[in-house]
Scaffold this active site. Sequence first.
Site, PDB file in Angstrom:
ATOM      1  N   ASP A 242       1.001   2.299  27.547  1.00 57.08           N
ATOM      2  CA  ASP A 242       0.902   2.167  26.098  1.00 57.08           C
ATOM      3  C   ASP A 242       2.148   2.774  25.455  1.00 57.08           C
ATOM      4  O   ASP A 242       2.452   3.948  25.671  1.00 57.08           O
ATOM      5  CB  ASP A 242      -0.344   2.897  25.596  1.00 57.08           C
ATOM      6  CG  ASP A 242      -0.712   2.549  24.160  1.00 57.08           C
ATOM      7  OD1 ASP A 242       0.211   2.287  23.363  1.00 57.08           O
ATOM      8  OD2 ASP A 242      -1.915   2.547  23.838  1.00 57.08           O
ATOM      9  N   ASP A 278       8.245  -3.193  28.304  1.00 56.97           N
ATOM     10  CA  ASP A 278       8.930  -4.208  27.495  1.00 56.97           C
ATOM     11  C   ASP A 278       9.147  -3.693  26.076  1.00 56.97           C
ATOM     12  O   ASP A 278       9.507  -4.466  25.184  1.00 56.97           O
ATOM     13  CB  ASP A 278       8.124  -5.512  27.460  1.00 56.97           C
ATOM     14  CG  ASP A 278       6.810  -5.368  26.706  1.00 56.97           C
ATOM     15  OD1 ASP A 278       6.278  -4.234  26.642  1.00 56.97           O
ATOM     16  OD2 ASP A 278       6.311  -6.368  26.175  1.00 56.97           O
TER      17      ASP A 278
END
Length: 336
Positions: A242, A278
């Site tokens: 996260d 990402d």
Amino acid sequence: MSEQPLNPSTAAAPDDDAADTAPAGPTAAGSTAAGPTPTGSTAAGPTPTGPTPTGSTAAGPTPTGSTAADVAAEKAAADEAAALRAASFERARRLRMEPRFPGGPAADPAGSHHERRIRSFQPRRSRVTTGQQDALERLWPKWGLDIDGQRVLDLAELFDGLPVVLEIGFGMGEATAQMAADDPGTGILAVDVHTPGQGNLLGLADKAGSTNVRVANGDAVILLREMLAPESLDGLRVYFPDPWPKARHHKRRLIQPEFLDLVAPVLRPGAVVHCATDWEPYAEQMLEVLTAHPRFENTAADGGYAPRPAFRPLTRFEGQGLDKGHVVHDLLFARV
């Protein structure tokens, strides 16, 4: 998440400084310092003479038809409603603490053993499919374990002597199951708190015939700190954690100096920490934190990001990020 009982309000204490001081000198008989009080009156004003109206009190009229019995009945109803609400809250609390599947992953395996601190994850209770439930019921006793912080794991016994890599956060487990199938000579200790993902990974591993996966349920920090022996791991994988993009939530990101302090002692020399994300700002933070830590060394010759290793499959989450134009960064740092 506990409900606090409501405390009855109390009147504010009077301010001593606000009280008036009686003037010096004699006080007239039957009067206060403010002056004489008329007969049959109080300092606040005259008291009406004559009988009190029927059904009324000095404080004001009582609603027509209301009796002491009615008031008592209303209070009893209010008390009963409060008791029902408290019982409902308690049932909900107990449900949160109970395992969804008897003999399966516990809702809070560490219980009161762990301390209050900032965490990088939030447990989720999503719908569990029939297949995932079946996998949990059949395979959890054999391939699952709860992170309770009460014992040190014997990884050699747990994985039949295989070298073991720890993976923190595996989502629905597709990439983990593929890596286990592609490399049966490496054990994967996969940690997550998402019950449907735990069941899905167990089912995928069983379908592929992979016996080198163990699923751990709970907080990875407790696992690293209290349940792993020194130099017992041959690697660590943290794929697409996260990113906690809001600035006020950056403290919740997993890759922090304090986390690496826990990781380093349980890794063998030469073991690789492999991260992938990402989220560009998080990749930059990962690179900065790993580079600054004295017990890790970048395997990339230029000191930057590494190409994606062939053993890391493209994940579904990664594909979604690439479709949005995100750039995926891999970082590989060896323990020195």
